[in-house]
Design a protein around this motif. Structure first.
Motif, PDB file in Angstrom:
ATOM      1  N   VAL A 284      23.808 -21.681   8.390  1.00  0.00           N
ATOM      2  CA  VAL A 284      23.996 -23.121   8.255  1.00  0.00           C
ATOM      3  C   VAL A 284      22.934 -23.684   7.308  1.00  0.00           C
ATOM      4  O   VAL A 284      21.804 -23.173   7.247  1.00  0.00           O
ATOM      5  N   LYS A 285      23.346 -24.693   6.564  1.00  0.00           N
ATOM      6  CA  LYS A 285      22.386 -25.453   5.745  1.00  0.00           C
ATOM      7  C   LYS A 285      22.355 -26.859   6.333  1.00  0.00           C
ATOM      8  O   LYS A 285      23.405 -27.495   6.479  1.00  0.00           O
ATOM      9  N   VAL A 286      21.168 -27.345   6.699  1.00  0.00           N
ATOM     10  CA  VAL A 286      21.073 -28.622   7.403  1.00  0.00           C
ATOM     11  C   VAL A 286      19.942 -29.481   6.835  1.00  0.00           C
ATOM     12  O   VAL A 286      19.047 -28.990   6.144  1.00  0.00           O
ATOM     13  N   ARG A 287      20.010 -30.764   7.165  1.00  0.00           N
ATOM     14  CA  ARG A 287      18.875 -31.681   6.986  1.00  0.00           C
ATOM     15  C   ARG A 287      18.525 -32.239   8.350  1.00  0.00           C
ATOM     16  O   ARG A 287      19.409 -32.442   9.183  1.00  0.00           O
ATOM     17  N   HIS A 288      17.250 -32.527   8.570  1.00  0.00           N
ATOM     18  CA  HIS A 288      16.907 -33.176   9.836  1.00  0.00           C
ATOM     19  C   HIS A 288      15.723 -34.105   9.642  1.00  0.00           C
ATOM     20  O   HIS A 288      14.985 -34.025   8.652  1.00  0.00           O
ATOM     21  N   ILE A 289      15.585 -34.989  10.602  1.00  0.00           N
ATOM     22  CA  ILE A 289      14.427 -35.893  10.685  1.00  0.00           C
ATOM     23  C   ILE A 289      13.797 -35.676  12.051  1.00  0.00           C
ATOM     24  O   ILE A 289      14.489 -35.701  13.074  1.00  0.00           O
ATOM     25  N   LEU A 290      12.503 -35.425  12.065  1.00  0.00           N
ATOM     26  CA  LEU A 290      11.767 -35.197  13.309  1.00  0.00           C
ATOM     27  C   LEU A 290      10.775 -36.331  13.539  1.00  0.00           C
ATOM     28  O   LEU A 290      10.006 -36.682  12.637  1.00  0.00           O
ATOM     29  N   LEU A 291      10.799 -36.887  14.750  1.00  0.00           N
ATOM     30  CA  LEU A 291       9.797 -37.863  15.176  1.00  0.00           C
ATOM     31  C   LEU A 291       9.092 -37.319  16.402  1.00  0.00           C
ATOM     32  O   LEU A 291       9.746 -36.879  17.354  1.00  0.00           O
ATOM     33  N   THR A 292       7.769 -37.330  16.391  1.00  0.00           N
ATOM     34  CA  THR A 292       7.007 -36.915  17.568  1.00  0.00           C
ATOM     35  C   THR A 292       6.532 -38.155  18.327  1.00  0.00           C
ATOM     36  O   THR A 292       6.456 -39.250  17.763  1.00  0.00           O
ATOM     37  N   THR A 293       6.243 -37.991  19.593  1.00  0.00           N
ATOM     38  CA  THR A 293       5.890 -39.127  20.443  1.00  0.00           C
ATOM     39  C   THR A 293       4.420 -39.077  20.844  1.00  0.00           C
ATOM     40  O   THR A 293       3.760 -38.048  20.737  1.00  0.00           O
ATOM     41  N   ASN A 294       3.928 -40.207  21.300  1.00  0.00           N
ATOM     42  CA  ASN A 294       2.571 -40.315  21.838  1.00  0.00           C
ATOM     43  C   ASN A 294       2.564 -41.435  22.873  1.00  0.00           C
ATOM     44  O   ASN A 294       3.630 -41.936  23.258  1.00  0.00           O
ATOM     45  N   ILE A 295       1.397 -41.817  23.325  1.00  0.00           N
ATOM     46  CA  ILE A 295       1.293 -42.841  24.367  1.00  0.00           C
ATOM     47  C   ILE A 295       1.920 -44.161  23.924  1.00  0.00           C
ATOM     48  O   ILE A 295       2.573 -44.861  24.704  1.00  0.00           O
ATOM     49  N   ILE A 296       1.756 -44.509  22.657  1.00  0.00           N
ATOM     50  CA  ILE A 296       2.263 -45.786  22.151  1.00  0.00           C
ATOM     51  C   ILE A 296       3.732 -45.666  21.736  1.00  0.00           C
ATOM     52  O   ILE A 296       4.567 -46.498  22.066  1.00  0.00           O
ATOM     53  N   PHE A 297       4.059 -44.587  21.006  1.00  0.00           N
ATOM     54  CA  PHE A 297       5.419 -44.370  20.502  1.00  0.00           C
ATOM     55  C   PHE A 297       6.101 -43.360  21.418  1.00  0.00           C
ATOM     56  O   PHE A 297       6.001 -42.153  21.236  1.00  0.00           O
ATOM     57  N   ASP A 298       6.801 -43.875  22.441  1.00  0.00           N
ATOM     58  CA  ASP A 298       7.329 -42.993  23.488  1.00  0.00           C
ATOM     59  C   ASP A 298       8.750 -42.526  23.175  1.00  0.00           C
ATOM     60  O   ASP A 298       9.293 -42.805  22.103  1.00  0.00           O
ATOM     61  N   ASP A 299       9.357 -41.820  24.143  1.00  0.00           N
ATOM     62  CA  ASP A 299      10.700 -41.276  23.954  1.00  0.00           C
ATOM     63  C   ASP A 299      11.717 -42.368  23.631  1.00  0.00           C
ATOM     64  O   ASP A 299      12.573 -42.196  22.751  1.00  0.00           O
ATOM     65  N   GLU A 300      11.637 -43.465  24.356  1.00  0.00           N
ATOM     66  CA  GLU A 300      12.604 -44.553  24.158  1.00  0.00           C
ATOM     67  C   GLU A 300      12.506 -45.116  22.738  1.00  0.00           C
ATOM     68  O   GLU A 300      13.519 -45.365  22.081  1.00  0.00           O
ATOM     69  N   ALA A 301      11.260 -45.272  22.260  1.00  0.00           N
ATOM     70  CA  ALA A 301      11.064 -45.823  20.916  1.00  0.00           C
ATOM     71  C   ALA A 301      11.555 -44.850  19.845  1.00  0.00           C
ATOM     72  O   ALA A 301      12.176 -45.251  18.851  1.00  0.00           O
ATOM     73  N   ALA A 302      11.296 -43.550  20.054  1.00  0.00           N
ATOM     74  CA  ALA A 302      11.729 -42.537  19.077  1.00  0.00           C
ATOM     75  C   ALA A 302      13.249 -42.481  19.005  1.00  0.00           C
ATOM     76  O   ALA A 302      13.839 -42.437  17.910  1.00  0.00           O
ATOM     77  N   GLU A 303      13.893 -42.491  20.164  1.00  0.00           N
ATOM     78  CA  GLU A 303      15.356 -42.432  20.186  1.00  0.00           C
ATOM     79  C   GLU A 303      15.960 -43.673  19.521  1.00  0.00           C
ATOM     80  O   GLU A 303      16.927 -43.570  18.758  1.00  0.00           O
ATOM     81  N   LYS A 304      15.379 -44.829  19.802  1.00  0.00           N
ATOM     82  CA  LYS A 304      15.893 -46.076  19.230  1.00  0.00           C
ATOM     83  C   LYS A 304      15.760 -46.074  17.707  1.00  0.00           C
ATOM     84  O   LYS A 304      16.687 -46.455  16.980  1.00  0.00           O
ATOM     85  N   ARG A 305      14.586 -45.623  17.197  1.00  0.00           N
ATOM     86  CA  ARG A 305      14.384 -45.609  15.740  1.00  0.00           C
ATOM     87  C   ARG A 305      15.388 -44.660  15.076  1.00  0.00           C
ATOM     88  O   ARG A 305      15.965 -44.995  14.041  1.00  0.00           O
ATOM     89  N   LEU A 306      15.612 -43.503  15.671  1.00  0.00           N
ATOM     90  CA  LEU A 306      16.537 -42.543  15.081  1.00  0.00           C
ATOM     91  C   LEU A 306      17.985 -43.058  15.126  1.00  0.00           C
ATOM     92  O   LEU A 306      18.772 -42.796  14.210  1.00  0.00           O
ATOM     93  N   LYS A 307      18.327 -43.777  16.172  1.00  0.00           N
ATOM     94  CA  LYS A 307      19.670 -44.373  16.233  1.00  0.00           C
ATOM     95  C   LYS A 307      19.856 -45.373  15.096  1.00  0.00           C
ATOM     96  O   LYS A 307      20.910 -45.410  14.461  1.00  0.00           O
ATOM     97  N   ASN A 308      18.817 -46.195  14.856  1.00  0.00           N
ATOM     98  CA  ASN A 308      18.893 -47.172  13.767  1.00  0.00           C
ATOM     99  C   ASN A 308      19.006 -46.478  12.410  1.00  0.00           C
ATOM    100  O   ASN A 308      19.786 -46.892  11.538  1.00  0.00           O
ATOM    101  N   ILE A 309      18.221 -45.413  12.218  1.00  0.00           N
ATOM    102  CA  ILE A 309      18.278 -44.657  10.961  1.00  0.00           C
ATOM    103  C   ILE A 309      19.668 -44.041  10.786  1.00  0.00           C
ATOM    104  O   ILE A 309      20.266 -44.113   9.713  1.00  0.00           O
ATOM    105  N   ARG A 310      20.179 -43.439  11.856  1.00  0.00           N
ATOM    106  CA  ARG A 310      21.499 -42.795  11.801  1.00  0.00           C
ATOM    107  C   ARG A 310      22.587 -43.815  11.446  1.00  0.00           C
ATOM    108  O   ARG A 310      23.438 -43.564  10.583  1.00  0.00           O
ATOM    109  N   ASN A 311      22.551 -44.966  12.111  1.00  0.00           N
ATOM    110  CA  ASN A 311      23.557 -46.002  11.839  1.00  0.00           C
ATOM    111  C   ASN A 311      23.480 -46.474  10.392  1.00  0.00           C
ATOM    112  O   ASN A 311      24.505 -46.686   9.734  1.00  0.00           O
TER     113      ASN A 311
END
Length: 433
Positions: free
Chosen positions: A290-317
């Motif tokens: 497979v040939k793919v592209r991806h975007i990876l976001l890592t989390t921390n105390i300030i930028f949590d799972d919910e924030a990472a998922e939300k940002r990626l949803k906005n980028i995807r849309n």
């Protein structure tokens, strides 16, 4: 923390004792007890007994011969200690498997074994496990695999030169490649062994050799004496090509005959004996790529799972609506710096090399489709499949296979070393009871 563990254990024992004392007609009562400490957890007799029953039922269901109770207890306890330590590390790093992810994993495991999920669950139920126990066991296994892969992967480096060289070898020799079914007995020594420790290891390996020459099956000797995590499985390494075998043993194995026992051999960890069960011709398999592209976001105390998922949803849309290009967003946001500069591109690769959740996300995507945000052991991703192909004969296909072989060999070597380091750096106490 340890004092809390002992207080909790004492409380459990006291409850069982009071039940026994207040049941007028009861002749027996159970007192649970701590048999080991692994990190910040107590392992109770009931924990070990549950794992032993599970192991015995699985072996019986496979129609294999059970080792002695003493061997089972020793090996199951060692495996349980390591399991608890890895799960503690997973908890500290917030690595969890949701019920949805678990359902997907069960379906994938069943598919890989030519069964439906219900057929697979039924098979496990026949060993006496409840559905909850089966799901929890699979969940733990997935988490442990993710932790080990993420920890070991950072210690592995496979150069492009190594890959190119092995790819040429594989292409030339593919019609004559052999697989070797191997098992191993490892006797460990400390990183900086004393003369006494070295002498003890030599005496132990010689004793094992003596037992083997007297007729003890290799698998039983591994279960009884080996100090590796796969001892309870008879030291079985499965079927490997010569390039997947650790370098210290590859040359000796290539000269061996089926049935031979090779060694003792010195390794980084101590001394090893290797059994060659079978040598067979390898049938080349087509390679999915497979040939793919991806975007990876890592989390921390300030930028949590919910924030990472939300940002990626906005980028995807935004990408789907045509407002952004995937490549530009990857360069801007992705924290996989090895691919971000190239627009998130991961060039032709075998899906098997990816993190399990990354691989699962790719599974049903058609070229041009972008996944919903998902979490792997590395962080949060969205991934786009650019193209797929099945290849067997090109040098690019052999490079993919070569990188997979070299990575697997390194993973096998480093995984055992990492587990030993984890145990050495953790508080472990086994009580003699």
């Amino acid at each position: 923390m340890l004092s809390n563990i002992f207080r909790k254990t004492a409380a459990v024992s006291a409850i069982f004792l009071l039940i026994g004392m207040n049941t007028a007609y009861a002749k027996d009562y159970l007192v649970d007890r701590t048999i080991a400490i692994a990190g910040d957890e107590a392992i109770l007799f009931s924990d070990l007994n549950s794992e032993i029953i599970k192991y015995k039922n699985l072996v019986k269901a496979s129609n294999k011969e059970l080792p002695s109770d003493e061997v089972i207890r020793k090996n199951v306890l060692e495996r349980l200690i390591t399991k608890r330590l890895i799960l503690q590390m997973a908890a500290k790093n917030n690595i969890v498997i949701s019920d949805t992810d678990l359902d997907r994993a069960i379906k994938q495991i069943a598919d890989n074994n030519g069964m439906t999920p219900e057929q697979m669950m039924s098979k496990y139920r026949s060993t006496g496990l409840s559905d909850l126990a089966i799901r929890n066991t699979i969940r733990d296994d997935i988490i442990i695999d993710e932790v080990k892969r993420s920890q070991v992967r950072s210690r592995i480096h496979v150069s492009d030169q190594e890959v190119a060289h092995l790819a040429q070898v594989l292409k030339k020799q593919s019609a004559h490649m052999l697989t070797y079914h191997l098992a191993v007995i490892n006797i460990l020594v400390p990183v900086t062994p004393s003369p006494a420790a070295t002498d003890a290891a030599n005496r132990k390996i010689n004793m094992v050799l003596k037992e083997l020459k007297a007729g003890m099956p290799f698998a039983k000797a591994a279960q009884k004496y080996s100090e590796s995590s796969n001892a309870i499985d008879g030291g079985d390494l499965g079927k490997l090509t010569i390039n997947e075998i650790p370098e210290y043993a590859a040359q000796a194995v290539s000269r061996a005959q089926a049935g031979d026992v090779i060694g003792p051999m010195k390794t980084e960890r101590g001394l090893s004996l290797i059994k060659v069960y079978e040598i067979a011709k390898m049938t080349p398999q087509p390679l999915e790529q497979v040939k793919v592209r991806h975007i990876l976001l890592t989390t921390n105390i300030i930028f949590d799972d919910e924030a990472a998922e939300k940002r990626l949803k906005n980028i995807r849309n935004g990408i789907i609506n045509g407002d952004y290009k995937f490549e530009d967003e990857a360069r801007k946001y992705s924290e996989d710096f090895g691919s971000a500069y190239n627009g998130g591109l991961i060039d032709w690769s075998n899906p098997d090399i990816f993190d399990p959740r990354f691989r699962e996300a790719l599974k049903n995507l058609e070229p041009g489709e972008i996944s919903e945000p998902f979490k792997s052991s590395f962080g949060w991703h969205i991934v786009e499949v650019i193209d797929r192909k099945v290849d067997k004969d090109s040098i690019e296909a052999y490079k993919i296979k070569a990188r997979e072989i070299l990575s697997n060999r390194s993973i096998m070597e480093e995984s055992e070393k990492w587990e030993r380091e984890l145990r050495d750096s953790s508080y472990i106490k086994i009580f003699d009871n």
